[in-house]
Design a protein around this motif. Structure first.
Motif, PDB file in Angstrom:
ATOM      1  N   GLY A 295      -2.441   1.624   1.348  1.00 14.64           N
ATOM      2  CA  GLY A 295      -2.376   0.488   2.262  1.00 14.64           C
ATOM      3  C   GLY A 295      -0.998  -0.145   2.272  1.00 14.64           C
ATOM      4  O   GLY A 295      -0.457  -0.483   3.337  1.00 14.64           O
ATOM      5  N   ALA A 296      -0.418  -0.304   1.078  1.00 10.46           N
ATOM      6  CA  ALA A 296       0.922  -0.888   0.989  1.00 10.46           C
ATOM      7  C   ALA A 296       1.965   0.009   1.648  1.00 10.46           C
ATOM      8  O   ALA A 296       2.927  -0.482   2.262  1.00 10.46           O
ATOM      9  N   SER A 297       1.768   1.335   1.546  1.00 11.27           N
ATOM     10  CA  SER A 297       2.755   2.266   2.114  1.00 11.27           C
ATOM     11  C   SER A 297       2.792   2.219   3.635  1.00 11.27           C
ATOM     12  O   SER A 297       3.805   2.578   4.240  1.00 11.27           O
ATOM     13  N   ILE A 298       1.694   1.781   4.251  1.00  8.94           N
ATOM     14  CA  ILE A 298       1.690   1.680   5.716  1.00  8.94           C
ATOM     15  C   ILE A 298       1.809   0.221   6.167  1.00  8.94           C
ATOM     16  O   ILE A 298       1.601  -0.105   7.340  1.00  8.94           O
ATOM     17  N   GLY A 299       2.117  -0.665   5.211  1.00  7.20           N
ATOM     18  CA  GLY A 299       2.373  -2.062   5.536  1.00  7.20           C
ATOM     19  C   GLY A 299       1.138  -2.897   5.806  1.00  7.20           C
ATOM     20  O   GLY A 299       1.211  -3.894   6.530  1.00  7.20           O
ATOM     21  N   VAL A 300      -0.009  -2.515   5.231  1.00  3.32           N
ATOM     22  CA  VAL A 300      -1.252  -3.256   5.438  1.00  3.32           C
ATOM     23  C   VAL A 300      -1.703  -3.861   4.113  1.00  3.32           C
ATOM     24  O   VAL A 300      -1.832  -3.146   3.104  1.00  3.32           O
ATOM     25  N   THR A 301      -1.935  -5.159   4.102  1.00  5.59           N
ATOM     26  CA  THR A 301      -2.472  -5.836   2.930  1.00  5.59           C
ATOM     27  C   THR A 301      -3.972  -6.007   3.121  1.00  5.59           C
ATOM     28  O   THR A 301      -4.413  -6.604   4.106  1.00  5.59           O
ATOM     29  N   ALA A 302      -4.752  -5.452   2.210  1.00  5.94           N
ATOM     30  CA  ALA A 302      -6.207  -5.460   2.383  1.00  5.94           C
ATOM     31  C   ALA A 302      -6.902  -5.778   1.075  1.00  5.94           C
ATOM     32  O   ALA A 302      -6.393  -5.468  -0.010  1.00  5.94           O
TER      33      ALA A 302
END
Length: 428
Positions: A295-302
């Motif tokens: 998630g962090a590698s694609i810029g998404v915080t979840a």
């Protein structure tokens, strides 16, 4: 009872030298005690499903490790949390009202502390969290005990001191509040007030789900009690001036970088991205522990709940096995659906239950105590009369009632036979 209290009061404490909650050890200690007492057994359905699940997790890990490095510690943690569910207590003495009473009285001090904490935080912005004074190596890392209702509001949410986050406190308070609708209703306003000051939207969701079931299945009296609980909650929010902040969170799901979006939208965005970028991950995932880094590698915080985390890390098949096992476990617990449904929603959608010790320990305590034997079942029907004033109603399964009726009839027949024999003896 010990497991229930551990899931409440040991949430923030870690096993020595690890980041795993101390409560994770409780099921294993319980199984050892049951094993020594020879009161443990393997339920066939749960054992087979558990075996299939752990096999699928292992195969997925092996296949995903062919292309990506595997985090074996994450897999071991999943097994650690959920392996105890393939065992169950061989006992017929557990009463649902006993466990619910233990949970309610266990949550009572927490509710008082939550309200007191909110008051102190409002008057003293530099609130000192007493648990934070412990050495950091003793605490579970990665959680924020206190933060604002809304950014810049200056009003801090209360986490009840012992809970990892305010959202977890709100979930437990919601369960306690729902349980009071059938017993110890005098606790209900306290739990609802404490739930409101946590600012936890997940707890409010659980409470509304449970109340909806009570209204749909209950009598007119039940509907009045359920609607009254909602009114109390709204009045409390208005009285504290929190109505706008709490109700305003309903729009978070459509916002970016909001708690609602990170919990309900972003995780499934990451699932879609994983399946699109790595097609084989649909079958065996990206590997244990990969959800947050990907998630962090694609810029998404979840904030990954159980289902999306399973799908990203292990693929669709293990996720299906896990969901089926979880539903079987929850269906086996002899509680009314108005309590079981919110608990199921909490585990599947509202928390990172896959590797959170306190969530699995609470479920295990209910499963162990109320999943076997002829346990009393907690009913949502308040028109059934309670015993001993405020004590819980003695609701019993129909099969147990029929069995006891047969026993009473047999005793009556024996008593009549003895009376006839005694009468004949006197005549002679």
């Amino acid at each position: 009872m010990i497991a229930i209290l551990a899931s409440i009061y040991l949430q923030r404490l870690a096993l020595p030298g690890t980041s795993v909650g101390l409560g994770a050890a409780v099921p294993y200690l319980g199984l050892v005690v049951l094993g020594i007492a020879r009161k443990i057994k393997l339920p066939p359905r749960e054992f087979i499903l558990g075996l299939l699940l752990f096999t699928a997790l292992g195969i997925s890990t092996i296949l995903s490790s062919l292309t990506l490095p595997a985090n074996s510690a994450s897999l071991a943690l999943v097994v650690l949390m959920w392996a105890p569910f393939v065992f169950i207590a061989d006992s017929r003495k557990t009463d649902a009202t006993y466990l619910l009473r233990a949970f309610q009285y266990g949550m009572f001090p927490v509710a008082v502390l939550t309200i007191l904490q909110f008051v102190l935080q409002s008057g003293f912005p530099q609130w000192l969290d007493p648990v934070s004074l412990l050495p950091k190596s003793w605490l579970v890392p990665g959680y924020q005990a206190a933060y604002e209702f809304q950014y810049g509001s200056g009003v801090l949410k209360a986490n009840g001191v012992f809970f990892l986050e305010s959202s977890f406190a709100s979930q437990y308070l919601a369960i306690a509040a729902l349980a009071t609708l059938s017993a110890r209703r005098w606790m209900s306003p306290l739990f609802i007030l404490a739930l409101v000051v946590t600012g936890g939207g997940t707890g409010i969701i659980m409470l509304l789900i449970g109340l909806a079931v009570y209204v749909a299945r209950g009598s007119s009296r039940t509907k009045v009690v359920a609607v009254g609980s909602i009114v109390i909650g709204v009045l409390v929010m208005s009285w504290l001036g929190l109505a706008a902040q709490i109700l305003g969170r309903a729009g978070e799901i459509n916002g970016e970088n909001t708690s609602g979006s990170q919990r309900f939208v972003a995780p499934f965005d990451v699932v879609g991205a994983a399946f699109e970028m790595v097609p084989n991950s649909f079958f065996w995932g990206l590997g244990p522990g990969s959800a947050n880094p990907f998630g962090a590698s694609i810029g998404v915080t979840a904030n990954f709940s159980l289902i999306p985390k399973l799908m990203i890390e292990y693929g669709v098949t293990p996720a299906l096995f896990f969901i089926v096992l979880l539903i079987v476990i929850i269906m086996r617990i002899r509680l009314d659906v108005a309590l079981k449904l919110p608990i199921c929603v909490m585990i599947l959608f509202l928390s990172g239950a896959l590797i959170q010790a306190h969530t699995s320990v609470l479920l295990w305590a209910l499963y162990l105590g109320l999943g076997s034997g002829h346990a009393y079942s907690h009913s949502a029907m308040p028109e059934c009369r309670a015993v001993d004033g405020n004590e819980s109603p003695k609701f019993i399964d129909a099969s147990v009632s029929a069995g006891r009726l047969n026993i009473w009839q047999s005793d009556l027949q024996i008593s009549n036979r003895h009376r006839k024999v005694a009468t004949k003896a006197r005549i002679k």
